[in-house]
Scaffold this motif. Sequence first.
Motif, PDB file in Angstrom:
ATOM      1  N   HIS A 194       0.826  -1.202   0.000  1.00 28.36           N
ATOM      2  CA  HIS A 194       0.000   0.000   0.000  1.00 28.36           C
ATOM      3  C   HIS A 194       0.871   1.266   0.000  1.00 28.36           C
ATOM      4  O   HIS A 194       1.780   1.401   0.819  1.00 28.36           O
ATOM      5  N   SER A 195       0.570   2.174  -0.909  1.00 21.90           N
ATOM      6  CA  SER A 195       1.411   3.361  -1.056  1.00 21.90           C
ATOM      7  C   SER A 195       1.423   4.245   0.181  1.00 21.90           C
ATOM      8  O   SER A 195       2.465   4.747   0.589  1.00 21.90           O
ATOM      9  N   GLY A 196       0.233   4.453   0.765  1.00 25.71           N
ATOM     10  CA  GLY A 196       0.160   5.319   1.941  1.00 25.71           C
ATOM     11  C   GLY A 196       0.999   4.761   3.076  1.00 25.71           C
ATOM     12  O   GLY A 196       1.691   5.496   3.790  1.00 25.71           O
ATOM     13  N   VAL A 197       0.939   3.451   3.244  1.00 23.58           N
ATOM     14  CA  VAL A 197       1.738   2.813   4.286  1.00 23.58           C
ATOM     15  C   VAL A 197       3.223   2.982   3.958  1.00 23.58           C
ATOM     16  O   VAL A 197       4.037   3.310   4.827  1.00 23.58           O
ATOM     17  N   ALA A 198       3.565   2.800   2.675  1.00 25.08           N
ATOM     18  CA  ALA A 198       4.966   2.910   2.283  1.00 25.08           C
ATOM     19  C   ALA A 198       5.504   4.317   2.560  1.00 25.08           C
ATOM     20  O   ALA A 198       6.662   4.487   2.941  1.00 25.08           O
ATOM     21  N   MET A 199       4.651   5.314   2.379  1.00 28.31           N
ATOM     22  CA  MET A 199       5.084   6.688   2.654  1.00 28.31           C
ATOM     23  C   MET A 199       5.467   6.856   4.114  1.00 28.31           C
ATOM     24  O   MET A 199       6.494   7.460   4.445  1.00 28.31           O
ATOM     25  N   ALA A 200       4.600   6.321   4.989  1.00 28.51           N
ATOM     26  CA  ALA A 200       4.906   6.426   6.414  1.00 28.51           C
ATOM     27  C   ALA A 200       6.169   5.644   6.754  1.00 28.51           C
ATOM     28  O   ALA A 200       6.981   6.065   7.580  1.00 28.51           O
ATOM     29  N   MET A 201       6.338   4.507   6.087  1.00 31.87           N
ATOM     30  CA  MET A 201       7.538   3.704   6.319  1.00 31.87           C
ATOM     31  C   MET A 201       8.776   4.470   5.863  1.00 31.87           C
ATOM     32  O   MET A 201       9.809   4.464   6.538  1.00 31.87           O
ATOM     33  N   ALA A 202       8.641   5.111   4.702  1.00 35.50           N
ATOM     34  CA  ALA A 202       9.778   5.851   4.178  1.00 35.50           C
ATOM     35  C   ALA A 202      10.171   6.964   5.140  1.00 35.50           C
ATOM     36  O   ALA A 202      11.347   7.197   5.403  1.00 35.50           O
ATOM     37  N   GLU A 234      -1.567   9.388  -9.967  1.00 37.26           N
ATOM     38  CA  GLU A 234      -0.209   9.325 -10.496  1.00 37.26           C
ATOM     39  C   GLU A 234      -0.152   8.514 -11.769  1.00 37.26           C
ATOM     40  O   GLU A 234       0.519   8.876 -12.746  1.00 37.26           O
ATOM     41  N   SER A 235      -0.895   7.397 -11.746  1.00 37.68           N
ATOM     42  CA  SER A 235      -0.888   6.547 -12.928  1.00 37.68           C
ATOM     43  C   SER A 235      -1.499   7.290 -14.115  1.00 37.68           C
ATOM     44  O   SER A 235      -0.944   7.286 -15.220  1.00 37.68           O
ATOM     45  N   VAL A 236      -2.602   7.932 -13.860  1.00 33.97           N
ATOM     46  CA  VAL A 236      -3.273   8.678 -14.936  1.00 33.97           C
ATOM     47  C   VAL A 236      -2.353   9.784 -15.468  1.00 33.97           C
ATOM     48  O   VAL A 236      -2.257  10.007 -16.685  1.00 33.97           O
ATOM     49  N   ASN A 274       6.832  -3.200  -3.694  1.00 33.32           N
ATOM     50  CA  ASN A 274       5.677  -3.005  -4.570  1.00 33.32           C
ATOM     51  C   ASN A 274       5.223  -1.558  -4.647  1.00 33.32           C
ATOM     52  O   ASN A 274       5.169  -0.995  -5.724  1.00 33.32           O
ATOM     53  N   ALA A 275       4.854  -0.975  -3.494  1.00 32.52           N
ATOM     54  CA  ALA A 275       4.121   0.294  -3.488  1.00 32.52           C
ATOM     55  C   ALA A 275       4.711   1.275  -4.506  1.00 32.52           C
ATOM     56  O   ALA A 275       5.900   1.570  -4.485  1.00 32.52           O
ATOM     57  N   GLY A 276       3.853   1.787  -5.383  1.00 28.57           N
ATOM     58  CA  GLY A 276       4.340   2.561  -6.515  1.00 28.57           C
ATOM     59  C   GLY A 276       4.358   4.056  -6.316  1.00 28.57           C
ATOM     60  O   GLY A 276       4.687   4.792  -7.255  1.00 28.57           O
ATOM     61  N   ALA A 277       4.006   4.527  -5.119  1.00 32.35           N
ATOM     62  CA  ALA A 277       3.903   5.972  -4.920  1.00 32.35           C
ATOM     63  C   ALA A 277       5.136   6.679  -5.478  1.00 32.35           C
ATOM     64  O   ALA A 277       6.268   6.387  -5.088  1.00 32.35           O
ATOM     65  N   ASP A 278       4.911   7.595  -6.386  1.00 32.16           N
ATOM     66  CA  ASP A 278       6.030   8.299  -7.003  1.00 32.16           C
ATOM     67  C   ASP A 278       6.935   8.926  -5.953  1.00 32.16           C
ATOM     68  O   ASP A 278       8.154   8.967  -6.098  1.00 32.16           O
ATOM     69  N   ALA A 279       6.336   9.404  -4.872  1.00 30.43           N
ATOM     70  CA  ALA A 279       7.097  10.158  -3.882  1.00 30.43           C
ATOM     71  C   ALA A 279       8.176   9.339  -3.195  1.00 30.43           C
ATOM     72  O   ALA A 279       9.173   9.891  -2.746  1.00 30.43           O
ATOM     73  N   SER A 306       7.557   2.709 -10.265  1.00 31.93           N
ATOM     74  CA  SER A 306       6.797   3.854  -9.780  1.00 31.93           C
ATOM     75  C   SER A 306       5.507   3.899 -10.576  1.00 31.93           C
ATOM     76  O   SER A 306       5.469   3.434 -11.724  1.00 31.93           O
ATOM     77  N   ASN A 307       4.479   4.424  -9.986  1.00 33.31           N
ATOM     78  CA  ASN A 307       3.183   4.465 -10.668  1.00 33.31           C
ATOM     79  C   ASN A 307       3.299   5.105 -12.046  1.00 33.31           C
ATOM     80  O   ASN A 307       2.577   4.780 -12.973  1.00 33.31           O
ATOM     81  N   TRP A 308       4.206   6.035 -12.134  1.00 28.56           N
ATOM     82  CA  TRP A 308       4.385   6.764 -13.377  1.00 28.56           C
ATOM     83  C   TRP A 308       4.817   5.843 -14.509  1.00 28.56           C
ATOM     84  O   TRP A 308       4.379   5.982 -15.644  1.00 28.56           O
TER      85      TRP A 308
END
Lengths: 247, 364, 233, 317, 289
Positions: free
Chosen positions: B79-87, B154-156, B101-106, B122-124
């Motif tokens: 999950h991207s949101g979780v990955a952000m907090a992990m990062a 992001e994907s769009v 996995n998590a593709g969040a560009d950030a 990355s989602n991009w």
Amino acid sequence: MNALLGVEKLTRRFGGLVAVNAVNIDLHQGEVHAVIGTNGAGKSTLINMLSGEIAASEGCIKLEGEEITTRAQSRRARDGVGRSYQRTTIFPEFSVHENCRLSAQAAAPKPWAIWEASRRCATSNAAAEEALAAAGLSADAQRIAGTLSHGAKRQLEVAMCLATRPRVLLLDEPLAGMGAEETERMLALLTQLKASHAILLVEHDMDAVFRIADRITVMVNGTVIATGDPDSIRNNVEVRTAYLGEE
Amino acid sequence: QQGKLKVGLMLPYSGTYTALGVAIENGFRLHVDELGGKLAGREIEYVKVDDESDPAKATDNVNKLIKRDNVDVIIGTVHSGVAMAMAKAAKESGTVLIVPNAGADAVTGPMCAPNIFRSSFSNWQPAFAMGEVAAKQGKKRAMTITWKYAAGDESVAGFKEGFEKGGGKVIKDLTVPFPNVEFQALLTEIAAAKPDAVYAFYAGGGAVKFVKDYAAAGLNKTIPLYGPGFLTDGTLDAQGDAAQGMLTTLHYADGLNTARDTSFRTAYATKFKLQPDVYAVQGYDAAQMLAIGMNAVKGDLSKKAEFAGAIEKAKIDSPRGPFTVSKSHNPVQDFYLRKVEGKENKLVNVAVKGLSDPGRGCKL
Amino acid sequence: MLQVQGINTYYGDSHILRGVDVELPASISVGLLGRNGMGKTTLIRTLMGYVRPASGHVKLDGQDVTGWAPEKMARRGIGYVPEGRGIFPNLSVKENLLMSARPGIDGQRAWTFERVMATFPRLTERLSHGGQQLSGGEQQMLSIGRALMTNPRLLILDEATEGLAPLIVAEIWRVIADIRTTGIATLIVDRDWRKVLAHTDRAVVMEKGRIVLASESGALAASPEALSALLGV
Amino acid sequence: MKNLLSNSLPLACALILALLGPMMSPYVSDFIVKVMILSIFALSLELLVGMTGLVSLGHAAFYGIGAYATVLGSGKEGGSISTLLPLAMGCAAAYALVVGALSLRTRGVYFIMVTLAFAQMAFFVFHDTKVGGGSDGVYMYIRPVLGSIDLDNRYAQFYAVLAALVFTYGLLALIRRSRFGAALAGIRVNEQRMRAAGFPVYGYKLAAFVIAGALAGLAGFLVASRDGVVNPELLAWHNSGEVLLMIILGGLGHLRGAVIGAVAFTLLKEFLSTQAFVGPLADHWQLTLGIAIIAFVALLPKGIIGIASRFSPRGAT
Amino acid sequence: MDIGTFLVQCLNAVQYGLLLFLVASGLTLIFGIMGVINLAHGSFYMIGAYMAFALSPLFGDQFIVMLVAGVVLAAVFGYLLEWAFFSYLYQRDHLQQVLMTYGLILVFEELRSILIGNDVHGVKVPPWLDGSFALGDLMSYPWYRLFASAACIVLAIGLYWVVNRTRLGMMVRAGASNRDMVRGLGIDIRRLYRIVFAAGVALAALAGMIAAPMSSVYPGMGASVLIICFVVVVIGGIGSITGALVASLLVGFVDTFGKVFFAELSGMGVYVLMAIVLIWRPEGLMGKR
Ligand SMILES: Nc1ncnc2c1ncn2[C@@H]1O[C@H](COP(=O)(O)OP(=O)(O)OP(=O)(O)O)[C@@H](O)[C@H]1O
Ligand SMILES: Nc1ncnc2c1ncn2[C@@H]1O[C@H](COP(=O)(O)OP(=O)(O)OP(=O)(O)O)[C@@H](O)[C@H]1O
Ligand SMILES: [Mg+2]
Ligand SMILES: [Mg+2]
């Protein structure tokens, strides 16, 4: 003498049903004004409107000449209109004393003063004790209200009304559920209270009503069919047929 | 020399993404086992935490690994949101984090850090590749549809960039609130607007439902549906006929037929009695990246710079095909165009070679 | 028909009923008198099965039914009009009556919806009103009507006339008299002891959880000393 | 005597915590900080549910708004506690005022659902628009500071949260014994009678609602300062649900119940999902936690706090 | 939007609304009428869907037979569940039910994961309902969706009739307001409630089975319908079946047109609707009291 609580053309509709139809009543200090009438005549509805529990459809209510028709219920209560309920409405989880103290606290100043303990509020405690004594419940003060017998709950109902130190008492069948002794006590209490209060008494116990009422209004289907002193009501043919029944 | 290497696996073990979490873990373990259960001579001790795919609990969960278990490395998550907090937590504590996995560009954008890596995408990336493909196929007007959330946006955006660069035009972005799966209204909108192509970003149950609804509405016959691989990966069984012939782009495909991939697939299938999927590959490559870094520092993870340097320089021999990592630690990899045939996402060709995420916002 | 033997009932720690024995024979009316809080309602709730006695027995037709659930007691022919009415506020008047309809234990349906309507004409005008919207007295009528719809052989009325206009009260006493003649036994609690004594065959007086007097109603009515000692009248 | 004991117990707990603070491992202190923040959150809901009888399923909104306000208010340069804390509590209270003013027209389950509706609206504002960084949330560059108190420091964090908990508990304890609290209790039991007695019921309820919202905002401020990231899930309904579960589990109607519930719920989950304690069963923590909760409900009708009365000689009724 | 599209969108809205009602119908019984706050409703829905997944290979073309079998199974399951977990909760604070049903959700979800795994699975549309009919030049509409709508209408009528017109329905509603009194009238409320609870579970499962071919089955599918079901029941007015139906349709419209016109914030749509309805009518559209 000026009316403490005056009502003009008070009307309440529930959908198509006119529960109270253009009723005029004046309550004076020093007087027990009984309202009697068939079941569903609109007596409780009248009290509900006077106390502000429900809004009037039409008409006007005056407290000491000041119009209070749209005043909020809690405000009216603080202005001195106290009521009891036909169906017991107590705080079953609290002790009898707390029931009354809580009622009394509505009038206490500075309700936001959270550093003051509720239990220590002297005025409220005094009011509660006085009310309990008046209603004959002093012995039960520490019991949990929910465990009282039906009759005792009815007594508490009245005591809670008294605890708010009202000037106008709107009592909805205060004698219902009470035994003979308690009835006597309640009547004595009303007689004593009427000197300083205006009392509206809704009651089906005719012996009691005719004993203590100074004035009686009879309602049938929302309309007042007769008003007058006890004797004239007792002899009113219409009242006899519609309400009392031939005995 | 040093003791066991503590690897924290923070993955979804409950909820919608459970299957993905399990595949990632399997892939990771597979490679570790291939190396004899040791990385740079250190035995591995796993610590698992279920992240529940809940970002609100992410910090607590990652802190369990960092502060309670004192892990050396964290692998996670889906999950991207979780990955952000992990990062965020990894950045502050300096623990090595590999996102499988998590593709969040950030994650490899503004949040990038020397100790944060990604073995997936990355989602991009797949979206951009799809945009190029669509443009090359001569589509002029496209519509996009996705859940209204960051990954979808992001994907769009990636698709739009690729597609408009190739001369196409995205005429409208449609969104459905997450995780709502009632698509009829938007399918009607699509039918009314008659675009040349539709780009959709969904995963899991939503992907299944969307593809089926799209077909049931008869749109698949007239308006081709494109998407990143997640639209049809791991869901073909459930999608059945509805998905047949669909084109998607991803960094992995069925029928790659390289020796590397075949041996991976056989090994995985024998070990777990399951067919591997892209998530398993990403987990597997996370282990590869970790191994490369570990070997470079001889198991001494305190040498952060060397660890990162080794991975940055390495060419990772992934089942998906070899890839390198960019400055911002995201894979630079080939994107395949795939077509659904039967229950497989068959390789058509390479859509974009060596596609690198722009890593916008990364200051490494 | 119904016998209560040596019942002791507690509410938590308070000992409410202290060894109560009462006999309710078939087709006989029994009046239960006592001041407020003496345990009348508790006795009724115990024999209905709402409260489990700590000791003692309730017997129905000779069978020990102590601890039976209220619904079982009701199905064996006991109709209950509780203190405070217990109207279902979310049901209309008509539904309140229909939901409880059942044939009596003998299979007869002596009390039908029509008969209840005929008995309480006031309710006829309120059929589609919700139980909540009724006046107190109307609720009381409905509660009695509802109990009658179960075609009981023993009808328990706990303060059934509370809040009713004199005309209706008279009507209810007439109905009670009526019921009595049809062979339905009744157990009546009411604050109007005169009426109770006039309409029952036997009377039982409770004080502090004990039966302190049990006699023919007529006899009790004729002894004012006993009445004033026990009831304070 | 008994009274004195029960009053000093919470204080003693706080003191012990304060003394042990420096000795704890980072993880333990972090865990305790988490539980304390949840306790504050739970206490703020207890004011509504246990004390006023207003069951809200949207309380996480205030928590989340407090957290978002903290992060968004701190900007790139970081911010001071003295501005961020009032900002967080103020924003939460302001939203509570709006929500309360509208939703207090309803009661019972309808109230539950209206509060849920407003919370979901706030959730979607953060989730679907860019104001707070969208569904992945935003992070804070620098944690709030006040003079030498820097919430980036783990000890400062620990004591700040402990102080906030003591403050919240103390405030609610005061409210409970005050006339205001008695009025709230009366409203919970019988609103009609309260109105008849002369209490402006609506005002009282609204006041309680706003105070609860502000306190939830306080918890939100703390959680944002601790995590450094916020995301819309903080406002999600299952977060509201979980804190409600905590206070029910602990036992409604007691401040202690809220804290015990928060502790028990978190500990239980931590315990059941940790391999070191339960082995491979940890993979199935949902199952074991579910069974544990069911067992709690079946065996403890009054919540955990009810255990005490159960074993006291004459408690059972 | 041209008129054709508009009409199709209206059809979508109605169809979605009916589907919502289908899913919420069981909750109307258990929550709306019995008054049990049942968070596990979504789990029952999920169980139904997975039942369809598990049963459909066994029954092949016999879709209706499968539905009946599934309903019976679910009812038995519900009956046992009530006996084991709910029968002693009625006398307690309502919030205890919240806790209990939350525990059940966790258990069901994990059991599902253990027994069936975590993959997404499709369920085949029965062959005699497979296919679509054309709607305009581009769109077509699946027959199966129409079947689901029809099933829902039948269900709505049936449910309305049982609850509002039969003695059974009256008893159940009476039981919700005053259990003790119902018992005093000779009605075995415990058995009655067990049956109604079972019926509610069966309805939820039926909804799951009917929805499965459209939505496929996947982890967490129960949780996603839970809230919307509560929203529907509450907007309609607790305990009113007509209300629930009207509310479902309203939600269907708001959701459909929200997505079309206010894509950005369409997630809020139903909640805004609920807030407005309840502030305007604090007891729901058709609620009493
Ligand atoms: N909320 C309501 N909605 C509809 N009708 C109502 C409502 N409240 C009362 N009524 C009706 O209004 C009429 C008057 O009721 P009210 O309670 O005032 O009677 P009452 O004179 O107090 O009778 P009683 O002596 O039996 O208590 C009754 O017919 C009752 O059914
Ligand atoms: N739930 C309860 N818990 C504890 N004590 C109770 C409970 N209910 C009733 N009591 C007590 O039991 C005693 C008997 O009550 P009961 O209701 O049987 O009296 P009653 O004779 O019916 O009086 P009334 O004429 O007032 O209805 C009273 O003292 C009452 O306070
Ligand atoms: Mg009345
Ligand atoms: Mg009694």
